[in-house]
Enzyme design. Structure first.
Site, PDB file in Angstrom:
ATOM      1  N   LYS A 252      14.601  43.474  50.105  1.00 58.38           N
ATOM      2  CA  LYS A 252      15.554  42.630  49.450  1.00 58.38           C
ATOM      3  C   LYS A 252      16.110  41.523  50.281  1.00 58.38           C
ATOM      4  CE  LYS A 252      20.387  42.988  47.495  1.00 58.38           C
ATOM      5  NZ  LYS A 252      21.589  43.879  47.220  1.00 58.38           N
ATOM      6  N   ASP A 257      25.484  37.258  49.041  1.00 59.28           N
ATOM      7  CA  ASP A 257      25.833  37.838  47.820  1.00 59.28           C
ATOM      8  C   ASP A 257      27.314  37.783  47.464  1.00 59.28           C
ATOM      9  OD1 ASP A 257      26.001  39.450  45.559  1.00 59.28           O
ATOM     10  OD2 ASP A 257      25.664  41.487  46.363  1.00 59.28           O
ATOM     11  N   LYS A 264      32.709  39.087  43.858  1.00 61.83           N
ATOM     12  CA  LYS A 264      33.430  40.436  44.627  1.00 61.83           C
ATOM     13  C   LYS A 264      34.711  39.592  45.124  1.00 61.83           C
ATOM     14  CE  LYS A 264      28.983  41.739  46.681  1.00 61.83           C
ATOM     15  NZ  LYS A 264      29.025  43.374  46.350  1.00 61.83           N
ATOM     16  N   GLU A 336      22.689  42.476  41.456  1.00 62.29           N
ATOM     17  CA  GLU A 336      21.468  41.337  41.616  1.00 62.29           C
ATOM     18  C   GLU A 336      20.392  42.033  42.401  1.00 62.29           C
ATOM     19  OE1 GLU A 336      23.896  41.431  43.798  1.00 62.29           O
ATOM     20  OE2 GLU A 336      22.723  41.527  45.559  1.00 62.29           O
ATOM     21  N   ARG A 338      18.555  44.784  42.308  1.00 59.72           N
ATOM     22  CA  ARG A 338      17.592  45.525  41.576  1.00 59.72           C
ATOM     23  C   ARG A 338      16.927  44.438  40.689  1.00 59.72           C
ATOM     24  NH1 ARG A 338      22.333  48.916  38.922  1.00 59.72           N
ATOM     25  NH2 ARG A 338      23.248  48.802  40.887  1.00 59.72           N
TER      26      ARG A 338
HETATM   27  N1  BES Z   1      24.675  43.995  47.872  1.00 55.02           N
HETATM   28  C1  BES Z   1      25.752  44.927  47.102  1.00 55.02           C
HETATM   29  C2  BES Z   1      25.781  46.411  47.807  1.00 55.02           C
HETATM   30  C3  BES Z   1      26.540  46.641  48.957  1.00 55.02           C
HETATM   31  C4  BES Z   1      28.193  46.250  48.839  1.00 55.02           C
HETATM   32  C5  BES Z   1      26.171  46.764  49.990  1.00 55.02           C
HETATM   33  C6  BES Z   1      28.641  46.725  50.075  1.00 55.02           C
HETATM   34  C7  BES Z   1      26.738  47.138  51.420  1.00 55.02           C
HETATM   35  C8  BES Z   1      28.316  47.142  50.957  1.00 55.02           C
HETATM   36  C9  BES Z   1      25.213  44.988  45.762  1.00 55.02           C
HETATM   37  O1  BES Z   1      24.505  43.829  45.494  1.00 55.02           O
HETATM   38  C10 BES Z   1      26.123  45.102  44.919  1.00 55.02           C
HETATM   39  O2  BES Z   1      27.096  44.385  44.845  1.00 55.02           O
HETATM   40  N2  BES Z   1      26.066  46.284  44.313  1.00 55.02           N
HETATM   41  C11 BES Z   1      27.134  46.638  43.410  1.00 55.02           C
HETATM   42  C12 BES Z   1      26.646  47.438  42.129  1.00 55.02           C
HETATM   43  C13 BES Z   1      27.612  47.584  40.847  1.00 55.02           C
HETATM   44  C14 BES Z   1      27.921  46.201  40.251  1.00 55.02           C
HETATM   45  C15 BES Z   1      26.656  48.568  39.924  1.00 55.02           C
HETATM   46  C16 BES Z   1      28.067  47.697  43.980  1.00 55.02           C
HETATM   47  O3  BES Z   1      27.505  48.738  44.837  1.00 55.02           O
HETATM   48  O4  BES Z   1      29.227  47.485  43.860  1.00 55.02           O
HETATM   49 ZN    ZN Z   2      23.546  42.574  47.093  1.00 54.01          ZN
HETATM   50 MN    MN Z   3      25.752  42.429  44.455  1.00 53.31          MN
END
Ligand code: BES
Ligand code: ZN
Ligand code: MN
Length: 496
Positions: A252, A257, A264, A336, A338
Protein backbone atom coordinates in the site's frame (compact mmCIF):
# COMPACT_ATOMS: atom_id res chain seq x y z
CA UNK A 1 28.81 1.01 9.09
CA UNK A 2 31.38 -1.73 8.97
CA UNK A 3 30.06 -4.86 10.64
CA UNK A 4 32.25 -7.93 10.97
CA UNK A 5 32.05 -11.38 12.41
CA UNK A 6 35.17 -12.68 14.14
CA UNK A 7 36.04 -15.63 16.31
CA UNK A 8 36.58 -14.10 19.71
CA UNK A 9 37.25 -15.74 23.03
CA UNK A 10 36.68 -14.20 26.43
CA UNK A 11 40.45 -13.89 26.88
CA UNK A 12 40.77 -12.33 23.41
CA UNK A 13 37.99 -9.87 24.12
CA UNK A 14 39.89 -8.63 27.19
CA UNK A 15 42.63 -7.35 24.84
CA UNK A 16 40.18 -5.80 22.36
CA UNK A 17 40.99 -2.08 22.07
CA UNK A 18 37.45 -1.04 21.30
CA UNK A 19 35.47 1.88 22.68
CA UNK A 20 32.81 -0.24 24.29
CA UNK A 21 32.21 -3.92 24.81
CA UNK A 22 28.88 -5.63 25.20
CA UNK A 23 29.08 -9.11 26.71
CA UNK A 24 25.96 -11.23 26.28
CA UNK A 25 25.85 -13.65 29.17
CA UNK A 26 23.65 -16.64 28.51
CA UNK A 27 22.75 -19.50 30.87
CA UNK A 28 25.30 -21.80 29.26
CA UNK A 29 28.15 -19.43 30.17
CA UNK A 30 31.31 -21.19 31.36
CA UNK A 31 33.82 -18.87 33.07
CA UNK A 32 37.50 -18.91 32.18
CA UNK A 33 40.36 -17.28 34.09
CA UNK A 34 40.24 -13.96 32.22
CA UNK A 35 39.12 -10.58 33.59
CA UNK A 36 35.71 -10.69 31.85
CA UNK A 37 34.92 -14.09 33.32
CA UNK A 38 35.90 -12.88 36.79
CA UNK A 39 33.74 -9.79 36.43
CA UNK A 40 30.77 -11.90 35.35
CA UNK A 41 31.29 -14.46 38.09
CA UNK A 42 31.52 -11.78 40.79
CA UNK A 43 28.51 -9.90 39.46
CA UNK A 44 26.45 -13.08 39.34
CA UNK A 45 27.48 -14.07 42.85
CA UNK A 46 26.61 -10.61 44.19
CA UNK A 47 23.27 -10.77 42.33
CA UNK A 48 24.21 -7.56 40.50
CA UNK A 49 23.71 -9.54 37.28
CA UNK A 50 21.34 -12.25 36.23
CA UNK A 51 21.08 -14.53 33.21
CA UNK A 52 17.56 -13.22 32.65
CA UNK A 53 17.36 -11.56 29.25
CA UNK A 54 17.77 -7.79 29.52
CA UNK A 55 19.38 -7.68 32.99
CA UNK A 56 22.30 -5.31 32.66
CA UNK A 57 25.35 -4.18 34.57
CA UNK A 58 27.64 -1.38 33.36
CA UNK A 59 31.32 -1.35 34.33
CA UNK A 60 34.03 1.20 33.63
CA UNK A 61 37.80 0.84 33.27
CA UNK A 62 37.97 -2.66 34.68
CA UNK A 63 41.57 -3.82 35.25
CA UNK A 64 42.48 -6.43 32.66
CA UNK A 65 39.88 -5.31 30.13
CA UNK A 66 41.12 -2.98 27.39
CA UNK A 67 37.70 -1.55 26.46
CA UNK A 68 36.91 1.36 28.81
CA UNK A 69 33.18 0.67 28.84
CA UNK A 70 31.78 -2.78 29.44
CA UNK A 71 28.15 -3.83 29.59
CA UNK A 72 27.30 -7.25 30.87
CA UNK A 73 23.85 -8.20 29.67
CA UNK A 74 21.83 -11.28 30.60
CA UNK A 75 20.85 -13.17 27.44
CA UNK A 76 18.71 -15.97 28.89
CA UNK A 77 18.95 -19.09 26.75
CA UNK A 78 20.32 -17.14 23.79
CA UNK A 79 17.14 -17.62 21.73
CA UNK A 80 16.24 -14.96 19.16
CA UNK A 81 13.62 -13.51 21.53
CA UNK A 82 16.12 -13.41 24.42
CA UNK A 83 18.84 -11.81 22.29
CA UNK A 84 16.31 -9.23 21.12
CA UNK A 85 15.36 -8.38 24.71
CA UNK A 86 19.00 -8.30 25.83
CA UNK A 87 20.04 -6.00 22.99
CA UNK A 88 17.03 -3.73 23.49
CA UNK A 89 18.29 -3.09 27.04
CA UNK A 90 21.75 -1.98 25.96
CA UNK A 91 21.41 -0.42 22.49
CA UNK A 92 20.00 2.93 23.69
CA UNK A 93 23.49 3.50 25.16
CA UNK A 94 25.10 3.20 21.73
CA UNK A 95 23.21 6.22 20.49
CA UNK A 96 23.19 8.35 23.62
CA UNK A 97 26.93 7.91 24.22
CA UNK A 98 27.70 8.33 20.50
CA UNK A 99 29.81 5.20 20.43
CA UNK A 100 31.86 4.84 17.25
CA UNK A 101 33.59 1.52 17.74
CA UNK A 102 31.81 -1.34 19.41
CA UNK A 103 32.47 -4.99 20.08
CA UNK A 104 29.83 -7.50 21.04
CA UNK A 105 30.85 -10.78 22.57
CA UNK A 106 28.57 -13.70 23.01
CA UNK A 107 29.70 -16.27 25.54
CA UNK A 108 27.97 -19.18 23.79
CA UNK A 109 27.30 -20.27 20.19
CA UNK A 110 24.26 -18.71 18.51
CA UNK A 111 21.74 -20.14 16.03
CA UNK A 112 20.82 -18.24 12.84
CA UNK A 113 17.67 -16.53 14.24
CA UNK A 114 19.66 -15.24 17.22
CA UNK A 115 22.37 -13.88 14.93
CA UNK A 116 19.66 -12.16 12.95
CA UNK A 117 18.18 -10.67 16.14
CA UNK A 118 21.60 -9.37 17.14
CA UNK A 119 22.41 -7.74 13.81
CA UNK A 120 18.89 -6.24 13.63
CA UNK A 121 19.28 -4.76 17.12
CA UNK A 122 22.58 -3.07 16.28
CA UNK A 123 21.11 -1.58 13.11
CA UNK A 124 18.00 -0.45 14.94
CA UNK A 125 19.91 1.01 17.87
CA UNK A 126 22.27 3.05 15.72
CA UNK A 127 19.96 4.17 12.88
CA UNK A 128 19.38 7.91 12.54
CA UNK A 129 17.10 9.64 10.06
CA UNK A 130 18.83 12.65 8.46
CA UNK A 131 17.36 13.34 5.01
CA UNK A 132 15.36 16.45 5.85
CA UNK A 133 17.63 17.87 8.53
CA UNK A 134 19.76 20.89 7.59
CA UNK A 135 22.74 19.88 9.74
CA UNK A 136 22.59 16.13 9.88
CA UNK A 137 24.86 14.36 12.31
CA UNK A 138 24.20 10.92 10.93
CA UNK A 139 24.97 7.53 12.34
CA UNK A 140 27.81 7.74 14.83
CA UNK A 141 28.54 4.03 15.03
CA UNK A 142 31.19 3.28 12.40
CA UNK A 143 32.49 -0.15 13.20
CA UNK A 144 31.10 -3.18 14.98
CA UNK A 145 32.80 -6.44 15.69
CA UNK A 146 30.68 -9.41 16.61
CA UNK A 147 32.69 -12.00 18.48
CA UNK A 148 31.26 -15.48 18.53
CA UNK A 149 32.44 -18.91 19.49
CA UNK A 150 31.97 -21.81 17.08
CA UNK A 151 31.80 -19.83 13.84
CA UNK A 152 31.16 -22.11 10.85
CA UNK A 153 29.84 -21.72 7.30
CA UNK A 154 26.24 -21.65 8.55
CA UNK A 155 26.99 -18.93 11.09
CA UNK A 156 28.79 -16.85 8.49
CA UNK A 157 25.95 -17.23 6.01
CA UNK A 158 23.35 -16.33 8.66
CA UNK A 159 25.41 -13.24 9.47
CA UNK A 160 25.61 -12.20 5.80
CA UNK A 161 21.87 -12.72 5.31
CA UNK A 162 21.13 -10.70 8.44
CA UNK A 163 23.34 -7.85 7.20
CA UNK A 164 21.54 -7.82 3.83
CA UNK A 165 18.20 -7.89 5.63
CA UNK A 166 18.97 -4.85 7.76
CA UNK A 167 20.07 -2.99 4.64
CA UNK A 168 16.55 -3.56 3.33
CA UNK A 169 15.02 -2.61 6.67
CA UNK A 170 16.94 0.66 6.58
CA UNK A 171 15.70 1.44 3.06
CA UNK A 172 12.13 0.82 4.25
CA UNK A 173 12.67 3.08 7.28
CA UNK A 174 14.16 5.79 5.14
CA UNK A 175 11.23 5.96 2.72
CA UNK A 176 8.55 5.60 5.37
CA UNK A 177 10.17 8.32 7.49
CA UNK A 178 10.41 10.84 4.66
CA UNK A 179 7.66 13.47 4.88
CA UNK A 180 4.87 13.26 2.31
CA UNK A 181 6.22 16.28 0.40
CA UNK A 182 9.53 14.45 0.00
CA UNK A 183 8.05 10.99 -0.61
CA UNK A 184 5.49 11.67 -3.34
CA UNK A 185 4.20 8.91 -5.63
CA UNK A 186 6.63 10.24 -8.25
CA UNK A 187 9.54 10.04 -5.78
CA UNK A 188 8.61 6.45 -4.88
CA UNK A 189 8.65 5.57 -8.58
CA UNK A 190 12.14 7.02 -8.94
CA UNK A 191 13.30 5.17 -5.81
CA UNK A 192 11.99 1.90 -7.25
CA UNK A 193 13.87 2.59 -10.50
CA UNK A 194 17.14 3.18 -8.71
CA UNK A 195 16.75 0.04 -6.58
CA UNK A 196 16.33 -2.16 -9.66
CA UNK A 197 19.44 -1.34 -11.69
CA UNK A 198 21.04 -4.80 -11.60
CA UNK A 199 20.92 -7.35 -14.42
CA UNK A 200 18.26 -9.51 -12.78
CA UNK A 201 15.95 -6.56 -12.21
CA UNK A 202 13.47 -4.56 -14.18
CA UNK A 203 11.05 -1.82 -13.25
CA UNK A 204 8.13 -0.11 -14.92
CA UNK A 205 6.43 2.97 -13.50
CA UNK A 206 2.93 3.60 -14.87
CA UNK A 207 1.22 7.00 -14.70
CA UNK A 208 -2.45 8.11 -14.80
CA UNK A 209 -2.92 7.41 -18.52
CA UNK A 210 -1.66 3.82 -18.41
CA UNK A 211 -3.56 3.12 -15.20
CA UNK A 212 -6.77 4.42 -16.80
CA UNK A 213 -6.13 2.14 -19.77
CA UNK A 214 -5.86 -0.84 -17.42
CA UNK A 215 -9.26 0.08 -16.01
CA UNK A 216 -8.11 0.59 -12.43
CA UNK A 217 -11.17 2.70 -11.59
CA UNK A 218 -10.95 1.99 -7.87
CA UNK A 219 -7.30 3.06 -7.54
CA UNK A 220 -7.94 6.13 -9.71
CA UNK A 221 -10.87 7.24 -7.54
CA UNK A 222 -8.57 7.61 -4.52
CA UNK A 223 -6.00 9.63 -6.49
CA UNK A 224 -8.50 11.98 -8.12
CA UNK A 225 -8.59 14.45 -5.21
CA UNK A 226 -4.85 15.11 -5.31
CA UNK A 227 -2.59 17.36 -7.40
CA UNK A 228 0.12 14.70 -7.17
CA UNK A 229 -0.21 12.28 -10.09
CA UNK A 230 -0.56 8.62 -9.11
CA UNK A 231 2.06 6.01 -9.88
CA UNK A 232 1.69 2.27 -10.33
CA UNK A 233 5.08 0.71 -9.76
CA UNK A 234 5.97 -2.74 -11.10
CA UNK A 235 9.32 -4.08 -9.89
CA UNK A 236 10.66 -7.45 -10.98
CA UNK A 237 13.47 -9.59 -9.68
CA UNK A 238 14.32 -12.67 -11.69
CA UNK A 239 16.77 -14.87 -9.80
CA UNK A 240 15.29 -18.19 -10.99
CA UNK A 241 14.31 -19.62 -14.37
CA UNK A 242 11.55 -17.77 -16.20
CA UNK A 243 9.25 -20.77 -15.77
CA UNK A 244 9.33 -20.48 -11.97
CA UNK A 245 6.15 -18.84 -10.64
CA UNK A 246 6.97 -15.62 -8.78
CA UNK A 247 5.93 -14.45 -5.35
CA UNK A 248 4.12 -11.13 -5.74
CA UNK A 249 4.39 -8.50 -3.01
CA UNK A 250 1.83 -5.69 -3.08
CA UNK A 251 2.58 -2.65 -0.89
CA UNK A 252 0.00 0.00 0.00
CA UNK A 253 1.55 3.27 -1.15
CA UNK A 254 -0.70 6.03 0.18
CA UNK A 255 1.93 8.73 0.52
CA UNK A 256 -0.46 10.78 2.67
CA UNK A 257 -3.87 9.81 4.01
CA UNK A 258 -6.00 12.78 5.07
CA UNK A 259 -9.06 10.54 4.91
CA UNK A 260 -10.29 12.48 1.87
CA UNK A 261 -13.83 13.91 2.16
CA UNK A 262 -14.36 11.59 5.18
CA UNK A 263 -11.55 13.65 6.65
CA UNK A 264 -9.53 12.55 9.69
CA UNK A 265 -9.22 14.59 12.89
CA UNK A 266 -6.15 16.88 13.10
CA UNK A 267 -4.46 15.16 16.04
CA UNK A 268 -1.54 13.03 14.88
CA UNK A 269 -2.59 13.33 11.26
CA UNK A 270 1.10 13.89 10.44
CA UNK A 271 1.59 10.17 11.09
CA UNK A 272 -0.41 9.43 7.96
CA UNK A 273 2.81 10.12 6.03
CA UNK A 274 3.62 6.56 7.16
CA UNK A 275 0.64 5.23 5.21
CA UNK A 276 3.03 4.07 2.50
CA UNK A 277 4.95 1.81 4.87
CA UNK A 278 3.73 -1.26 2.98
CA UNK A 279 5.23 0.20 -0.20
CA UNK A 280 8.42 1.07 1.70
CA UNK A 281 8.70 -2.55 2.86
CA UNK A 282 8.53 -3.72 -0.77
CA UNK A 283 11.32 -1.29 -1.69
CA UNK A 284 13.29 -2.63 1.28
CA UNK A 285 12.85 -6.24 0.21
CA UNK A 286 14.13 -5.37 -3.28
CA UNK A 287 17.21 -3.75 -1.74
CA UNK A 288 17.96 -6.96 0.16
CA UNK A 289 17.34 -9.08 -2.94
CA UNK A 290 19.92 -7.03 -4.80
CA UNK A 291 22.49 -7.92 -2.15
CA UNK A 292 21.57 -11.58 -1.67
CA UNK A 293 20.72 -12.69 -5.23
CA UNK A 294 18.56 -15.65 -4.18
CA UNK A 295 17.24 -18.25 -6.65
CA UNK A 296 13.64 -17.02 -6.74
CA UNK A 297 11.38 -14.75 -8.77
CA UNK A 298 9.73 -11.81 -7.04
CA UNK A 299 7.37 -9.15 -8.34
CA UNK A 300 6.75 -5.97 -6.35
CA UNK A 301 3.61 -3.94 -7.03
CA UNK A 302 3.03 -0.51 -5.51
CA UNK A 303 -0.13 1.50 -6.12
CA UNK A 304 0.99 4.96 -4.96
CA UNK A 305 -1.09 8.12 -4.53
CA UNK A 306 -2.32 10.64 -1.98
CA UNK A 307 -5.77 10.58 -0.37
CA UNK A 308 -6.88 14.24 -0.30
CA UNK A 309 -10.13 16.22 0.03
CA UNK A 310 -10.79 18.44 -2.99
CA UNK A 311 -13.51 19.71 -5.29
CA UNK A 312 -12.79 16.78 -7.54
CA UNK A 313 -12.30 14.21 -4.80
CA UNK A 314 -14.36 11.04 -4.66
CA UNK A 315 -17.42 11.43 -2.39
CA UNK A 316 -19.15 9.08 0.05
CA UNK A 317 -21.78 7.20 -1.92
CA UNK A 318 -19.87 7.33 -5.21
CA UNK A 319 -19.75 4.04 -7.07
CA UNK A 320 -16.58 3.11 -8.97
CA UNK A 321 -15.66 0.17 -11.19
CA UNK A 322 -12.56 -1.77 -10.23
CA UNK A 323 -10.21 -3.44 -12.71
CA UNK A 324 -11.86 -6.77 -11.88
CA UNK A 325 -15.19 -5.41 -13.11
CA UNK A 326 -16.70 -5.45 -9.62
CA UNK A 327 -18.40 -2.17 -8.69
CA UNK A 328 -17.66 -0.61 -5.30
CA UNK A 329 -19.78 1.82 -3.30
CA UNK A 330 -17.37 4.10 -1.45
CA UNK A 331 -19.20 4.75 1.81
CA UNK A 332 -16.13 6.12 3.55
CA UNK A 333 -13.32 7.76 1.59
CA UNK A 334 -10.96 7.05 4.50
CA UNK A 335 -11.11 3.33 3.70
CA UNK A 336 -8.88 4.06 0.70
CA UNK A 337 -6.15 1.45 1.22
CA UNK A 338 -8.39 -1.42 0.11
CA UNK A 339 -9.45 0.66 -2.92
CA UNK A 340 -5.90 0.94 -4.25
CA UNK A 341 -4.94 -2.60 -3.25
CA UNK A 342 -7.89 -4.33 -4.94
CA UNK A 343 -6.80 -3.17 -8.39
CA UNK A 344 -3.19 -4.14 -7.70
CA UNK A 345 -4.39 -7.62 -6.66
CA UNK A 346 -6.30 -7.98 -9.93
CA UNK A 347 -3.17 -6.85 -11.80
CA UNK A 348 -1.17 -9.54 -9.95
CA UNK A 349 -3.16 -12.32 -11.68
CA UNK A 350 -1.16 -11.84 -14.88
CA UNK A 351 2.00 -13.19 -13.21
CA UNK A 352 0.36 -16.57 -12.42
CA UNK A 353 1.97 -16.22 -9.01
CA UNK A 354 2.95 -18.94 -6.55
CA UNK A 355 1.65 -16.60 -3.84
CA UNK A 356 0.56 -12.99 -3.43
CA UNK A 357 1.21 -11.12 -0.20
CA UNK A 358 -0.13 -7.62 0.32
CA UNK A 359 1.34 -5.42 3.01
CA UNK A 360 -0.69 -2.47 4.24
CA UNK A 361 -1.19 0.01 7.06
CA UNK A 362 -4.83 -0.84 6.51
CA UNK A 363 -6.90 -0.40 9.66
CA UNK A 364 -6.80 1.36 13.00
CA UNK A 365 -8.80 -1.67 14.17
CA UNK A 366 -5.80 -3.96 13.65
CA UNK A 367 -3.69 -1.62 15.76
CA UNK A 368 -6.32 -1.87 18.51
CA UNK A 369 -6.43 -5.66 18.20
CA UNK A 370 -2.71 -6.47 18.21
CA UNK A 371 -0.90 -3.27 19.26
CA UNK A 372 2.68 -2.78 18.13
CA UNK A 373 3.91 -6.29 18.81
CA UNK A 374 2.47 -8.46 16.03
CA UNK A 375 1.22 -7.57 12.57
CA UNK A 376 -2.18 -8.97 11.56
CA UNK A 377 -1.91 -11.95 9.21
CA UNK A 378 -4.87 -12.97 7.07
CA UNK A 379 -4.59 -15.77 4.55
CA UNK A 380 -6.76 -17.83 2.27
CA UNK A 381 -4.10 -20.54 2.17
CA UNK A 382 -2.98 -22.45 5.28
CA UNK A 383 0.45 -23.38 3.93
CA UNK A 384 1.19 -19.76 3.11
CA UNK A 385 -0.14 -18.64 6.51
CA UNK A 386 2.07 -21.14 8.33
CA UNK A 387 5.14 -20.16 6.31
CA UNK A 388 4.61 -16.46 7.05
CA UNK A 389 3.97 -17.10 10.72
CA UNK A 390 7.13 -19.19 10.89
CA UNK A 391 9.14 -16.48 9.09
CA UNK A 392 7.86 -13.97 11.63
CA UNK A 393 9.07 -16.05 14.57
CA UNK A 394 12.48 -16.71 13.02
CA UNK A 395 13.08 -13.06 12.17
CA UNK A 396 11.42 -11.80 15.37
CA UNK A 397 9.25 -9.69 13.09
CA UNK A 398 6.12 -11.22 14.54
CA UNK A 399 2.62 -11.66 13.13
CA UNK A 400 -0.56 -13.38 14.25
CA UNK A 401 -3.18 -15.09 12.15
CA UNK A 402 -6.66 -13.59 12.14
CA UNK A 403 -9.91 -15.15 10.90
CA UNK A 404 -11.60 -14.81 7.51
CA UNK A 405 -15.02 -16.35 8.16
CA UNK A 406 -17.57 -15.51 5.49
CA UNK A 407 -19.85 -14.02 8.15
CA UNK A 408 -17.38 -11.12 8.51
CA UNK A 409 -18.22 -10.04 4.94
CA UNK A 410 -21.89 -9.53 5.81
CA UNK A 411 -21.51 -5.81 6.49
CA UNK A 412 -19.92 -5.14 3.10
CA UNK A 413 -23.24 -5.55 1.29
CA UNK A 414 -24.40 -2.58 -0.75
CA UNK A 415 -27.76 -1.64 -2.29
CA UNK A 416 -26.03 0.26 -5.09
CA UNK A 417 -22.93 -1.75 -6.03
CA UNK A 418 -21.45 -5.25 -5.85
CA UNK A 419 -19.73 -4.41 -2.59
CA UNK A 420 -19.30 -1.51 -0.15
CA UNK A 421 -15.83 -0.41 0.93
CA UNK A 422 -16.66 -0.44 4.65
CA UNK A 423 -18.66 -2.50 7.10
CA UNK A 424 -19.39 -1.54 10.73
CA UNK A 425 -16.71 -0.62 13.27
CA UNK A 426 -16.70 -4.02 14.96
CA UNK A 427 -14.14 -6.40 13.48
CA UNK A 428 -12.86 -3.67 11.17
CA UNK A 429 -9.52 -5.33 10.42
CA UNK A 430 -11.29 -8.52 9.35
CA UNK A 431 -13.95 -6.89 7.16
CA UNK A 432 -11.15 -4.95 5.41
CA UNK A 433 -9.41 -8.26 4.71
CA UNK A 434 -12.71 -9.78 3.53
CA UNK A 435 -13.01 -6.91 1.05
CA UNK A 436 -9.52 -7.66 -0.32
CA UNK A 437 -10.20 -11.38 -0.48
CA UNK A 438 -12.87 -10.78 -3.15
CA UNK A 439 -10.04 -9.66 -5.45
CA UNK A 440 -7.60 -12.42 -4.52
CA UNK A 441 -9.42 -15.56 -5.57
CA UNK A 442 -7.07 -16.55 -8.40
CA UNK A 443 -4.04 -17.37 -6.23
CA UNK A 444 -2.77 -18.26 -2.77
CA UNK A 445 -3.09 -14.95 -0.94
CA UNK A 446 -2.04 -13.43 2.35
CA UNK A 447 -2.56 -9.95 3.75
CA UNK A 448 -0.38 -8.35 6.42
CA UNK A 449 -2.03 -5.46 8.26
CA UNK A 450 0.91 -3.49 9.63
CA UNK A 451 -1.08 -0.52 11.00
CA UNK A 452 0.25 -1.14 14.50
CA UNK A 453 3.76 -2.29 13.67
CA UNK A 454 5.06 -0.11 10.81
CA UNK A 455 5.95 2.88 12.94
CA UNK A 456 6.30 4.11 16.49
CA UNK A 457 4.54 7.19 17.85
CA UNK A 458 5.50 9.63 20.59
CA UNK A 459 9.10 10.51 21.44
CA UNK A 460 10.44 7.60 19.42
CA UNK A 461 8.32 8.54 16.40
CA UNK A 462 9.71 6.79 13.37
CA UNK A 463 9.37 3.90 10.97
CA UNK A 464 10.34 0.42 12.13
CA UNK A 465 11.14 -1.06 8.71
CA UNK A 466 8.73 -3.91 9.44
CA UNK A 467 7.86 -6.37 7.97
CA UNK A 468 10.97 -6.51 5.74
CA UNK A 469 12.57 -9.08 8.07
CA UNK A 470 9.52 -11.33 7.94
CA UNK A 471 9.11 -11.06 4.16
CA UNK A 472 12.74 -11.70 3.39
CA UNK A 473 12.85 -14.67 5.68
CA UNK A 474 9.75 -16.06 3.99
CA UNK A 475 11.21 -15.49 0.50
CA UNK A 476 14.54 -17.15 1.33
CA UNK A 477 12.78 -20.14 2.90
CA UNK A 478 10.53 -20.34 -0.17
CA UNK A 479 13.60 -20.25 -2.46
CA UNK A 480 15.29 -23.02 -0.49
CA UNK A 481 12.18 -25.18 -0.62
CA UNK A 482 11.42 -24.68 -4.33
CA UNK A 483 11.56 -27.92 -6.33
CA UNK A 484 15.12 -28.65 -7.40
CA UNK A 485 13.80 -29.12 -10.94
CA UNK A 486 13.06 -25.42 -11.07
CA UNK A 487 16.71 -24.63 -10.48
CA UNK A 488 18.38 -26.91 -13.05
CA UNK A 489 18.45 -26.37 -16.80
CA UNK A 490 15.50 -27.80 -18.72
CA UNK A 491 17.54 -30.60 -20.36
CA UNK A 492 18.52 -32.21 -17.08
CA UNK A 493 15.00 -31.83 -15.83
CA UNK A 494 13.78 -34.07 -18.66
CA UNK A 495 16.26 -36.85 -17.88
CA UNK A 496 15.33 -37.03 -14.20
N1 BES B 1 -4.32 4.40 6.96
C1 BES B 1 -5.50 4.18 7.70
C2 BES B 1 -5.34 3.12 8.79
C3 BES B 1 -4.55 3.57 9.99
C4 BES B 1 -5.08 4.48 10.88
C5 BES B 1 -3.33 3.03 10.24
C6 BES B 1 -4.37 4.84 11.99
C7 BES B 1 -2.61 3.38 11.36
C8 BES B 1 -3.13 4.29 12.23
C9 BES B 1 -6.63 3.68 6.78
O1 BES B 1 -6.61 4.21 5.51
C10 BES B 1 -7.90 4.12 7.42
O2 BES B 1 -8.12 5.29 7.51
N2 BES B 1 -8.70 3.16 7.83
C11 BES B 1 -9.93 3.44 8.47
C12 BES B 1 -10.98 2.48 7.93
C13 BES B 1 -12.36 2.83 8.35
C14 BES B 1 -12.83 4.10 7.68
C15 BES B 1 -13.26 1.68 7.98
C16 BES B 1 -9.75 3.25 9.97
O3 BES B 1 -9.05 2.33 10.37
O4 BES B 1 -10.27 4.05 10.72
ZN1 ZN C 1 -4.80 4.77 4.78
MN1 MN D 1 -7.62 6.06 5.37
Amino acid sequence: MNFELTPLSLAGACQDKTEALIVLVSEAFKPGKDAISLLIAHALAAKDLDYKAGQMLAAYRVPGIAAPKVWLVGAGRGTAAHIKTAMAAVTPQIKSLEIKKLSILCTTALEAPSIHALVAAVSDGSYVYTTTQSKPKGRQLKSVQLGLVGINAATQSAFNTAKATVMGVEVAKEWANRPANHATPTALGLAAKSLTLGAKFSCEVLGPKEVAKLGMGSFMSVAQGSREPLRFIVMRYQGAAKSVAPVVLVGKGITFDTGGISIKPAAEMDEMKFDMSGAASVLGVFKSLSVLNPVINVVGLIPACENMPDGLAVKPGDVVTSMSGQTIEILNTDAEGRLVLCDALTYAERFKPAAVIDIATLTGACMIALGGVRSGLFASDDTLADALHQAGEASQDLCWRMPLDEAYAEGLKSNFADVANVAGRAGGAVSAAKFLQRFAKAFAWAHLDIAGTAWKSGGAKGATGRPVGLLLHYLLAHAAKAPAAAKVPAKRKLKA
